[in-house]
Structure formats: structure tokens, C-alpha cells
Design an enzyme around this catalytic site. Structure first.
Site, short mmCIF file in Angstrom:
data_model
loop_
_atom_site.label_atom_id
_atom_site.label_comp_id
_atom_site.label_asym_id
_atom_site.label_seq_id
_atom_site.Cartn_x
_atom_site.Cartn_y
_atom_site.Cartn_z
N SER A 65 0.90 -1.29 -0.06
CA SER A 65 0.09 -0.10 0.11
C SER A 65 0.86 1.22 0.25
O SER A 65 0.09 2.48 -0.38
CB SER A 65 -1.03 -0.01 1.09
OG SER A 65 -2.10 -0.69 1.01
N LYS A 68 0.47 3.40 -2.99
CA LYS A 68 -0.75 4.02 -3.16
C LYS A 68 -0.30 5.80 -3.30
O LYS A 68 -0.98 6.26 -4.08
CB LYS A 68 -2.00 3.60 -2.24
CG LYS A 68 -2.07 2.43 -2.42
CD LYS A 68 -3.22 2.19 -0.96
CE LYS A 68 -3.70 0.57 -1.27
NZ LYS A 68 -4.55 0.04 -0.11
N TYR A 193 -2.51 -3.41 -10.95
CA TYR A 193 -2.48 -3.09 -9.58
C TYR A 193 -1.52 -4.26 -8.71
O TYR A 193 -0.56 -3.65 -7.73
CB TYR A 193 -3.66 -3.16 -9.01
CG TYR A 193 -3.80 -2.93 -7.56
CD1 TYR A 193 -3.81 -1.66 -7.00
CD2 TYR A 193 -4.28 -3.79 -6.58
CE1 TYR A 193 -3.81 -1.35 -5.63
CE2 TYR A 193 -4.35 -3.87 -5.17
CZ TYR A 193 -4.20 -2.51 -4.90
OH TYR A 193 -4.31 -2.47 -3.35
N TYR A 245 -4.24 3.87 7.72
CA TYR A 245 -5.42 3.34 7.51
C TYR A 245 -6.26 3.72 8.81
O TYR A 245 -6.40 4.92 9.30
CB TYR A 245 -5.48 1.94 7.65
CG TYR A 245 -4.81 1.36 6.39
CD1 TYR A 245 -5.76 1.72 4.88
CD2 TYR A 245 -3.60 0.79 6.07
CE1 TYR A 245 -5.04 1.26 3.79
CE2 TYR A 245 -3.19 0.57 5.01
CZ TYR A 245 -3.65 0.80 3.71
OH TYR A 245 -3.26 0.47 2.59
N VAL A 263 1.12 -3.94 3.85
CA VAL A 263 1.14 -5.18 4.48
C VAL A 263 2.16 -5.90 4.54
O VAL A 263 2.44 -6.92 5.20
CB VAL A 263 -0.04 -5.87 4.17
CG1 VAL A 263 -1.55 -5.36 4.50
CG2 VAL A 263 -0.01 -6.05 2.44
O1 DON Z 1 -4.46 -4.63 -2.29
C1 DON Z 1 -3.86 -5.34 -1.25
O2 DON Z 1 -4.53 -5.85 -0.35
C2 DON Z 1 -2.43 -5.33 -1.08
N1 DON Z 1 -1.71 -5.31 -2.24
C3 DON Z 1 -1.91 -4.04 -0.38
C4 DON Z 1 -2.77 -3.69 0.93
C5 DON Z 1 -1.82 -2.84 1.99
O3 DON Z 1 -0.51 -3.04 1.87
C6 DON Z 1 -2.53 -2.27 3.07
N2 DON Z 1 -1.59 -1.96 3.96
N3 DON Z 1 -1.81 -1.93 5.12
#
Ligand code: DON
Length: 309
Positions: A65, A68, A193, A245, A263
Site C-alpha cells: 500500500s 498508493k 495493480y 488506515y 502489509v
Molecule cells: O491490495 C492489497 O490487498 C495489497 N496489495 C496492499 C494492501 C496493503 O498494503 C494495505 N496495508 N496496510
């Protein structure tokens, strides 16, 4: 200038590491489940090119994330704020990053912000280019420029692992497509993505991108404006309001710097006008943020009075 290992940072890392047993490595993307939950490393990049670190800062991690923020910056460069914010909002949400709940209650259907998955998918959809390859290459070059590292690439294994299992993100895409917020083939958008999330770099590069954002988009070593000032301001603001978040409010109170987590256990921090931070600690708390990484930032913020507030 090589990165200096710092005794002071090493002590803070050892202290913060005590919290790793309370966290868990993300496993919903199977390839991320291989990380060592006890790892913790940090790099700090200063505008004069100095860098200090502790832990194994050479280890490559995927952005997840954290990407993003950068995809948002590129979409803003490509389309301008009016076009981007017609399709994605500016408001924080108290929901988990992958929640679909609020989408259905919003009319017209519009993700609340670009840091939740629904909003990030819309943003990635807006990156210009004639093919997934071209759009991905443009994102990658932009990232390489900010990190000043032409060797940055992506993990095919992590991208494939997420592509094969991303049913919830596909569901978000189909919902958005039904409501005409996106108008491309869902598998194509998922391809882009998942590659974006799998872009890989070490904590030094992560800290350097944080530095550029914290310096209002200027690369302090070349003096070049790699990110327009207004876009850097938008990125920093989203990092404060939504970057961690549904823990963003608590993070703002306890730490008080623009930051973005992923994550994989990465955190990118941008201390305005002072330095950039890159952290890797894959054991996550229940909201998906690096559990020891947050403790480390809390100690740093208290010791060095980093809070903007
Ligand atoms: O879209 C997803 O689920 C992951 N590629 C990225 C999510 C993420 O890193 C959320 N972070 N805390």
C-alpha cells in the site's frame, strides 16, 4: 555517501523489537507469509545526502500500500486534481483498508479516499499509457527517479501470488465498473495493480522517497522538482489523514508525521523539511501496520520532537 549504521537507532530497534511477538506476518497474499516476523530495520535519509540506519536495510521489500501514495502522485500529474477527485474522495474512513461496506452507501459510488483499496484501484486505473506495460513502466520510472535508484524493479512472485488470490479487490473493481467509476477490463487493472504493489526496494530507497515528499517534491541533492509542490502537499496530507488506515488518528496524535504503511511491513515517513524514513518490520498489528515499526516511530518522535502538531 554510504549509509552509516547508528548505535542510537540500533538501541531503539532492539527496544521496539520486543513488540514483534504480538504481531503477525500478512498471509492473505501467500508470498508475503514467508517473511521473518522478527525482522526490524530502519533508514533515515537527510537532505544533505547523509543516511543513518540500523538492521538489515539492504533487504528488499515490496511496497504494497505504500505504492498508493506514488500512484496517486502520478495520476495527479497525468490528469490533474479536478479529474482525479471527481472519481475518488478526500475523506478518511474508519474502515479496514479492503472494506467494501462504505462503497454501497455512497451515492454516486465513489471511494472515500485514494489510500483505501477501492480508491487506490480507481487511481491506478487513471495512470496514463496505452498498455499495462507502458503504464507500469511509467510508474516504475517515476519511482526510480524519486529514489534515485535505476535498479528498482518488482517481485514477479509477489505480484503473481496477489493476482491469483485477489478476489476481494476484484469484487471492488466489479462494483466500481458497474457504477462506471472505472471502465477497463478488470483482469487488466488487477495485473497493473498487483505489479504496482509488488514493486520492490530496500529501506534506503524508501527513506529517500519519503525525503523527496517531505521536501515538497524537490530532490535535495539535485535541486530538481521531481514532484510538483502542490502534488507533494496533497500526498503529505493524505499520508497524515489516511496513511495508516483506521489507525491514522491515533498515529497522528502519538507520532504526528506524514507516513504510509503497507502489509509487507514497510512504513515510509516524510518528516517535513527534515528527513525521510524507511522502515521494515513484517509483523503487523490487527489493522495491518508494522507493530514494531509504529513503536519505533513513537520513540523517534518523542526523542526528536518530530510531531508536526
Ligand atoms: O491490495 C492489497 O490487498 C495489497 N496489495 C496492499 C494492501 C496493503 O498494503 C494495505 N496495508 N496496510
Amino acid at each position: 555517501m554510504p549509509c552509516q549504521s547508528s548505535e542510537e537507532l540500533k538501541e531503539l530497534v532492539e527496544e521496539a523489537k520486543k513488540h514483534t511477538p504480538n504481531g503477525r506476518v500478512a498471509s492473505y497474499i501467500p508470498a508475503l507469509g514467508k517473511a521473518n516476523p522478527n525482522d526490524l530495520s530502519i533508514a533515515i535519509y537527510y537532505p544533505d545526502g547523509r543516511c543513518i540506519s540500523a538492521g538489515n536495510v539492504e533487504q528488499e521489500i515490496t511496497l504494497q500500500s505504500i505504492s498508493k501514495v506514488i500512484s496517486l502522485a502520478l495520476a495527479l500529474k497525468d490528469r490533474g486534481p479536478d479529474c482525479v477527485f471527481k472519481r475518488v474522495g478526500m475523506e478518511p474512513t474508519g474502515d479496514p483498508f479492503n472494506s467494501i461496506a462504505k462503497l454501497e452507501t455512497m451515492a454516486p459510488a465513489k471511494p472515500l479516499n485514494p489510500m483505501i483499496n477501492a480508491g487506490a484501484l480507481v487511481v491506478t486505473h487513471m495512470i496514463k499509457g496505452d498498455s499495462v506495460e507502458e503504464r507500469f513502466e511509467r510508474l516504475l520510472s517515476f519511482i526510480r527517479e524519486m529514489a534515485n535508484d535505476p535498479s528498482i524493479g518488482y517481485s514477479e512472485e509477489v505480484a503473481r501470488s496477489e493476482f491469483e488470490t485477489a478476489n476481494l479487490n476484484r469484487a471492488l473493481c466489479y462494483f466500481l465498473k458497474e457504477h462506471r467509476v472505472i471502465n477497463e477490463n478488470v483482469e487488466q487493472l488487477m495485473d497493473l495493480y498487483t505489479k504496482q504493489c509488488a514493486i520492490e526496494m530496500n529501506c534506503l530507497a524508501l527513506a529517500r522517497i519519503g525525503l523527496v515528499i517531505g521536501m515538497d517534491g524537490v530532490d535535495p541533492q539535485t535541486g530538481e522538482q521531481v514532484l510538483p509542490k502542490d502534488i507533494a502537499r496533497i500526498c503529505k496530507t493524505f499520508m497524515v489523514t489516511c496513511g495508516m488506515y483506521n489507525a491514522s488518528g491515533e498515529f497522528a496524535i502519538k507520532i504526528g508525521i506524514p507516513a504510509k504503511s503497507g502489509v509487507s511491513g514497510g512504513i515510509m515517513g516524510a518528516v517535513p523539511g527534515r528527513f525521510g524514513i524507511g522502515i521494515f518490520g513484517p509483523a503487523l498489528d490487527e489493522r495491518g501496520n508494522s507493530i514494531a515499526g509504529i513503536k519505533l516511530l513513537e520513540m523517534l518522535s518523542n526523542n526528536y520532537k518530530l510531531s508536526m502538531f
